[in-house]
Design a protein around this motif. Sequence first.
Motif, PDB file in Angstrom:
ATOM      1  N   PRO A 253      29.977   3.016  16.299  1.00 15.64           N
ATOM      2  CA  PRO A 253      30.314   1.608  16.513  1.00 15.64           C
ATOM      3  C   PRO A 253      31.734   1.302  16.054  1.00 15.64           C
ATOM      4  O   PRO A 253      32.270   1.960  15.159  1.00 15.64           O
ATOM      5  CB  PRO A 253      29.283   0.857  15.661  1.00 15.64           C
ATOM      6  N   PHE A 254      32.336   0.307  16.682  1.00 18.80           N
ATOM      7  CA  PHE A 254      33.704  -0.085  16.358  1.00 18.80           C
ATOM      8  C   PHE A 254      33.793  -0.544  14.906  1.00 18.80           C
ATOM      9  O   PHE A 254      33.007  -1.374  14.455  1.00 18.80           O
ATOM     10  CB  PHE A 254      34.145  -1.214  17.287  1.00 18.80           C
ATOM     11  N   ASN A 255      34.747   0.005  14.174  1.00 22.06           N
ATOM     12  CA  ASN A 255      34.927  -0.321  12.758  1.00 22.06           C
ATOM     13  C   ASN A 255      35.981  -1.415  12.626  1.00 22.06           C
ATOM     14  O   ASN A 255      37.176  -1.145  12.582  1.00 22.06           O
ATOM     15  CB  ASN A 255      35.358   0.938  11.984  1.00 22.06           C
ATOM     16  N   PHE A 256      35.509  -2.656  12.573  1.00 20.48           N
ATOM     17  CA  PHE A 256      36.429  -3.800  12.554  1.00 20.48           C
ATOM     18  C   PHE A 256      37.260  -3.831  11.279  1.00 20.48           C
ATOM     19  O   PHE A 256      38.462  -4.118  11.319  1.00 20.48           O
ATOM     20  CB  PHE A 256      35.639  -5.099  12.701  1.00 20.48           C
ATOM     21  N   ASN A 257      36.647  -3.527  10.144  1.00 21.29           N
ATOM     22  CA  ASN A 257      37.388  -3.567   8.880  1.00 21.29           C
ATOM     23  C   ASN A 257      38.549  -2.581   8.880  1.00 21.29           C
ATOM     24  O   ASN A 257      39.663  -2.904   8.443  1.00 21.29           O
ATOM     25  CB  ASN A 257      36.454  -3.281   7.700  1.00 21.29           C
ATOM     26  N   ALA A 258      38.293  -1.380   9.374  1.00 19.76           N
ATOM     27  CA  ALA A 258      39.363  -0.379   9.443  1.00 19.76           C
ATOM     28  C   ALA A 258      40.456  -0.829  10.404  1.00 19.76           C
ATOM     29  O   ALA A 258      41.643  -0.618  10.150  1.00 19.76           O
ATOM     30  CB  ALA A 258      38.787   0.967   9.880  1.00 19.76           C
ATOM     31  N   TYR A 259      40.050  -1.436  11.503  1.00 18.26           N
ATOM     32  CA  TYR A 259      41.013  -1.926  12.488  1.00 18.26           C
ATOM     33  C   TYR A 259      41.915  -2.997  11.872  1.00 18.26           C
ATOM     34  O   TYR A 259      43.143  -2.974  12.036  1.00 18.26           O
ATOM     35  CB  TYR A 259      40.263  -2.500  13.690  1.00 18.26           C
ATOM     36  N   VAL A 260      41.321  -3.938  11.164  1.00 21.24           N
ATOM     37  CA  VAL A 260      42.079  -5.025  10.538  1.00 21.24           C
ATOM     38  C   VAL A 260      43.095  -4.478   9.540  1.00 21.24           C
ATOM     39  O   VAL A 260      44.258  -4.893   9.529  1.00 21.24           O
ATOM     40  CB  VAL A 260      41.120  -6.017   9.846  1.00 21.24           C
ATOM     41  N   VAL A 261      42.656  -3.553   8.711  1.00 21.51           N
ATOM     42  CA  VAL A 261      43.556  -2.975   7.707  1.00 21.51           C
ATOM     43  C   VAL A 261      44.716  -2.249   8.384  1.00 21.51           C
ATOM     44  O   VAL A 261      45.882  -2.418   8.005  1.00 21.51           O
ATOM     45  CB  VAL A 261      42.786  -2.011   6.775  1.00 21.51           C
ATOM     46  N   GLU A 262      44.394  -1.448   9.400  1.00 18.58           N
ATOM     47  CA  GLU A 262      45.424  -0.674  10.089  1.00 18.58           C
ATOM     48  C   GLU A 262      46.464  -1.588  10.745  1.00 18.58           C
ATOM     49  O   GLU A 262      47.677  -1.417  10.554  1.00 18.58           O
ATOM     50  CB  GLU A 262      44.783   0.207  11.156  1.00 18.58           C
ATOM     51  N   LYS A 263      45.995  -2.577  11.518  1.00 19.58           N
ATOM     52  CA  LYS A 263      46.926  -3.452  12.241  1.00 19.58           C
ATOM     53  C   LYS A 263      47.702  -4.361  11.288  1.00 19.58           C
ATOM     54  O   LYS A 263      48.897  -4.603  11.484  1.00 19.58           O
ATOM     55  CB  LYS A 263      46.166  -4.296  13.273  1.00 19.58           C
ATOM     56  N   ALA A 264      47.037  -4.858  10.249  1.00 17.28           N
ATOM     57  CA  ALA A 264      47.722  -5.714   9.279  1.00 17.28           C
ATOM     58  C   ALA A 264      48.838  -4.955   8.576  1.00 17.28           C
ATOM     59  O   ALA A 264      49.924  -5.498   8.341  1.00 17.28           O
ATOM     60  CB  ALA A 264      46.729  -6.267   8.259  1.00 17.28           C
ATOM     61  N   ASN A 265      48.593  -3.693   8.263  1.00 24.33           N
ATOM     62  CA  ASN A 265      49.636  -2.875   7.628  1.00 24.33           C
ATOM     63  C   ASN A 265      50.838  -2.697   8.545  1.00 24.33           C
ATOM     64  O   ASN A 265      51.997  -2.789   8.108  1.00 24.33           O
ATOM     65  CB  ASN A 265      49.071  -1.512   7.224  1.00 24.33           C
ATOM     66  N   PHE A 266      50.576  -2.427   9.833  1.00 27.23           N
ATOM     67  CA  PHE A 266      51.671  -2.295  10.803  1.00 27.23           C
ATOM     68  C   PHE A 266      52.477  -3.591  10.892  1.00 27.23           C
ATOM     69  O   PHE A 266      53.707  -3.586  10.867  1.00 27.23           O
ATOM     70  CB  PHE A 266      51.118  -1.937  12.185  1.00 27.23           C
TER      71      PHE A 266
ATOM     72  N   PRO B  87      37.978  -4.601  20.000  1.00 21.55           N
ATOM     73  CA  PRO B  87      38.714  -5.388  19.000  1.00 21.55           C
ATOM     74  C   PRO B  87      38.727  -6.885  19.295  1.00 21.55           C
ATOM     75  O   PRO B  87      38.610  -7.703  18.382  1.00 21.55           O
ATOM     76  CB  PRO B  87      40.128  -4.795  19.070  1.00 21.55           C
ATOM     77  N   LEU B  88      38.851  -7.266  20.579  1.00 21.05           N
ATOM     78  CA  LEU B  88      38.861  -8.687  20.930  1.00 21.05           C
ATOM     79  C   LEU B  88      37.495  -9.321  20.689  1.00 21.05           C
ATOM     80  O   LEU B  88      37.412 -10.457  20.202  1.00 21.05           O
ATOM     81  CB  LEU B  88      39.276  -8.868  22.391  1.00 21.05           C
ATOM     82  N   VAL B  89      36.431  -8.612  21.018  1.00 20.41           N
ATOM     83  CA  VAL B  89      35.081  -9.109  20.749  1.00 20.41           C
ATOM     84  C   VAL B  89      34.886  -9.314  19.246  1.00 20.41           C
ATOM     85  O   VAL B  89      34.377 -10.349  18.797  1.00 20.41           O
ATOM     86  CB  VAL B  89      34.017  -8.130  21.296  1.00 20.41           C
ATOM     87  N   ALA B  90      35.313  -8.326  18.468  1.00 19.40           N
ATOM     88  CA  ALA B  90      35.160  -8.410  17.004  1.00 19.40           C
ATOM     89  C   ALA B  90      36.011  -9.532  16.416  1.00 19.40           C
ATOM     90  O   ALA B  90      35.585 -10.217  15.480  1.00 19.40           O
ATOM     91  CB  ALA B  90      35.535  -7.071  16.371  1.00 19.40           C
ATOM     92  N   LEU B  91      37.208  -9.726  16.953  1.00 19.90           N
ATOM     93  CA  LEU B  91      38.070 -10.807  16.468  1.00 19.90           C
ATOM     94  C   LEU B  91      37.462 -12.174  16.778  1.00 19.90           C
ATOM     95  O   LEU B  91      37.544 -13.104  15.963  1.00 19.90           O
ATOM     96  CB  LEU B  91      39.467 -10.689  17.081  1.00 19.90           C
ATOM     97  N   ALA B  92      36.850 -12.305  17.960  1.00 16.92           N
ATOM     98  CA  ALA B  92      36.174 -13.562  18.302  1.00 16.92           C
ATOM     99  C   ALA B  92      35.034 -13.838  17.328  1.00 16.92           C
ATOM    100  O   ALA B  92      34.869 -14.965  16.831  1.00 16.92           O
ATOM    101  CB  ALA B  92      35.661 -13.512  19.735  1.00 16.92           C
ATOM    102  N   ASP B  93      34.234 -12.807  17.040  1.00 12.20           N
ATOM    103  CA  ASP B  93      33.129 -12.971  16.088  1.00 12.20           C
ATOM    104  C   ASP B  93      33.650 -13.284  14.685  1.00 12.20           C
ATOM    105  O   ASP B  93      33.054 -14.081  13.950  1.00 12.20           O
ATOM    106  CB  ASP B  93      32.265 -11.706  16.050  1.00 12.20           C
ATOM    107  N   TYR B  94      34.751 -12.650  14.319  1.00 13.35           N
ATOM    108  CA  TYR B  94      35.338 -12.921  13.006  1.00 13.35           C
ATOM    109  C   TYR B  94      35.772 -14.385  12.901  1.00 13.35           C
ATOM    110  O   TYR B  94      35.514 -15.055  11.894  1.00 13.35           O
ATOM    111  CB  TYR B  94      36.545 -12.004  12.760  1.00 13.35           C
ATOM    112  N   ILE B  95      36.466 -14.879  13.938  1.00 11.07           N
ATOM    113  CA  ILE B  95      36.900 -16.279  13.932  1.00 11.07           C
ATOM    114  C   ILE B  95      35.704 -17.223  13.839  1.00 11.07           C
ATOM    115  O   ILE B  95      35.741 -18.233  13.132  1.00 11.07           O
ATOM    116  CB  ILE B  95      37.730 -16.570  15.202  1.00 11.07           C
ATOM    117  N   ALA B  96      34.616 -16.871  14.525  1.00 10.60           N
ATOM    118  CA  ALA B  96      33.417 -17.721  14.538  1.00 10.60           C
ATOM    119  C   ALA B  96      32.716 -17.761  13.192  1.00 10.60           C
ATOM    120  O   ALA B  96      32.151 -18.788  12.804  1.00 10.60           O
ATOM    121  CB  ALA B  96      32.453 -17.249  15.619  1.00 10.60           C
ATOM    122  N   HIS B  97      32.766 -16.646  12.456  1.00 12.19           N
ATOM    123  CA  HIS B  97      31.945 -16.527  11.238  1.00 12.19           C
ATOM    124  C   HIS B  97      32.771 -16.373   9.960  1.00 12.19           C
ATOM    125  O   HIS B  97      32.216 -16.049   8.917  1.00 12.19           O
ATOM    126  CB  HIS B  97      30.985 -15.348  11.386  1.00 12.19           C
TER     127      HIS B  97
END
Length: 367
Positions: A72-85, A354-364
Amino acid sequence: MRSMNLVDSWVLQTCSTFKQPFQYKSFIGFIYHPRIKPDFLLRSKRRISTFSVSAIIAEEEAKIDARKEKPPFNFNAYVVEKANFVNKALDDAVSVKNPPMIHEAMRYSLLAGGKRVRPMLCIAACEVVGGHQSAAMPAACAVEMIHTMSLIHDDLPCMDNDDLRRGKPTNHKVFGEDVAVLAGDSLLAFAFEFIATATSGVAPNRVLAAVGELAKAIGTEGLVAGQVVDLSCTGNNSNVGLDTLEFIHIHKTAALLEASVVLGAILGGGTDEQVEKLRTFARKIGLLFQVVDDILDVTKSSEELGKTAGKDLETDKTTYPKLLGLEKAREFAEKLNEEAKLQLADFDRDKRAPLVALADYIAHRQN
């Protein structure tokens, strides 16, 4: 061993067909027992060896494993990676030079943390249409610079008059109102310079289209329009209905979120149809962002939010909980989230994750 267990199971089924009990512990014992010669062995011209059977089973298992779903897509890892960039790119883009005070003020708010939702949306939109992160990074930085400008100006005494932002004193509390205004202006100007000069390997017409989208999002068709109507309704909202409230939030909050996604899609080489689907997605999550913000303002503390809680009630602003009630506002937020994600149905499942996860993150989200 799993391979041999699979084979033994098959043998048991085969022997039941022959109507005779299976008394052997393994497939190998079954093959070499002198009194049992199943038809498939009699017909074979080649002797079946342990090695060949194992090889066949191993090959079949490899095919099964290849068909298994990816992790499954790892949203936390994605956020950390992109935020660092993004954080590194912002740090490199805005350095301290003469005059030092204005650059320090710019960096103070720009590098104060934050969720970096807009840059992530920009990058994710670029990648979902087949583009590379590098094509979207200048635009991702630009939208964060403009977002930071809007926060600096929004916190000023002549606007929302706030003392806390991202858990720190607001810019004008540290540098004074005059420098805060100029810091915001400087970030705005530099954002356009950065996206125009730092974007490489992208067709000039796409860069120009992206710049136009960004300008529209923050002018009188976007952020400024929403802020003006918001100010005019603050403390004078007896006749403010859902239509006016939606106008405020679509322009003041959603416009920049929409631009973030659209910029990424344009710079990533998306088709017109893809860009418009992503525009609709972004407009809905942009409104969703503000609905959730209204809910958090009345349900969380200042420590949890990193900004002053209860500010909307204090300044007598119209909000979704105020007009709809808290539970109906939450239901509206869920509806917006589901409608937004429907716009992503035609995109590749892995790329849209990532877009699906970001939408869910914004919602919750909780802050």
